[in-house]
Design a protein around this motif. Structure first.
Motif, PDB file in Angstrom:
ATOM      1  N   GLU A  27       0.842  -0.854  -0.199  1.00 47.16           N
ATOM      2  CA  GLU A  27       0.368  -0.148   0.260  1.00 47.16           C
ATOM      3  C   GLU A  27       0.895   1.752   0.078  1.00 47.16           C
ATOM      4  O   GLU A  27       1.989   0.916   0.280  1.00 47.16           O
ATOM      5  CB  GLU A  27      -0.627  -0.644   0.812  1.00 47.16           C
ATOM      6  N   GLY A  28       0.613   2.495  -0.978  1.00 50.42           N
ATOM      7  CA  GLY A  28       1.281   3.950  -0.640  1.00 50.42           C
ATOM      8  C   GLY A  28       0.340   4.393   0.303  1.00 50.42           C
ATOM      9  O   GLY A  28      -0.716   3.797   1.101  1.00 50.42           O
ATOM     10  N   LEU A  29       0.442   5.747   0.326  1.00 53.01           N
ATOM     11  CA  LEU A  29       0.042   6.818   0.916  1.00 53.01           C
ATOM     12  C   LEU A  29      -1.289   6.950   0.324  1.00 53.01           C
ATOM     13  O   LEU A  29      -1.931   6.716   1.463  1.00 53.01           O
ATOM     14  CB  LEU A  29       1.266   7.880   1.157  1.00 53.01           C
TER      15      LEU A  29
END
Length: 95
Positions: A27-29
Motif C-alpha cells: 500500500e502507498g500513502l
C-alpha cells in the motif's frame, strides 16, 4: 455524519474490493485511482456503550463497581444483494 471521536454509538463503514496481481503489492500513502469502486462487500462496524459490572464473584478485585465499555458488532454484506456474508460480535464476561 461520522466523526473520529464518538462516545455512545460508533459506526464505521468500509468497502472491500478484489484485485488480482502477479506479485505482492504494498500500500502507498494514497490509494490508486478507482480504488474500492468495484466493491464486492460492504463491512459495517457498529458499537454501543454498554454498562459492565465488576464484582467479587470469580476473584477479588480492587475496583468493584459499575463501568462502561463499547460492545462491537461487525457485519460483512454482499455489496449488490446486501445479503450477510459474515457476522461477528464482541462479548465480554462481567462479574
Amino acid at each position: 455524519r461520522e466523526t473520529w471521536f464518538c462516545v455512545y454509538h460508533c459506526n464505521r463503514l468500509f468497502n472491500l474490493s478484489r484485485r488480482e496481481t502477479q506479485a505482492h503489492v504494498a500500500e502507498g500513502l494514497l490509494p490508486p485511482p478507482g480504488f474500492a469502486q468495484d466493491a464486492v462487500a460492504r463491512v459495517v462496524f457498529d458499537s454501543r456503550l454498554t454498562p459492565t459490572f465488576r464484582g467479587k464473584i470469580t476473584a477479588p478485585v480492587d475496583n468493584a463497581g459499575v463501568g462502561f465499555r463499547h460492545r462491537w458488532w461487525m457485519w460483512v454484506l454482499n455489496s449488490s444483494s446486501r445479503e450477510p456474508l459474515a457476522v461477528a460480535r464482541q462479548h465480554f464476561v462481567t462479574g
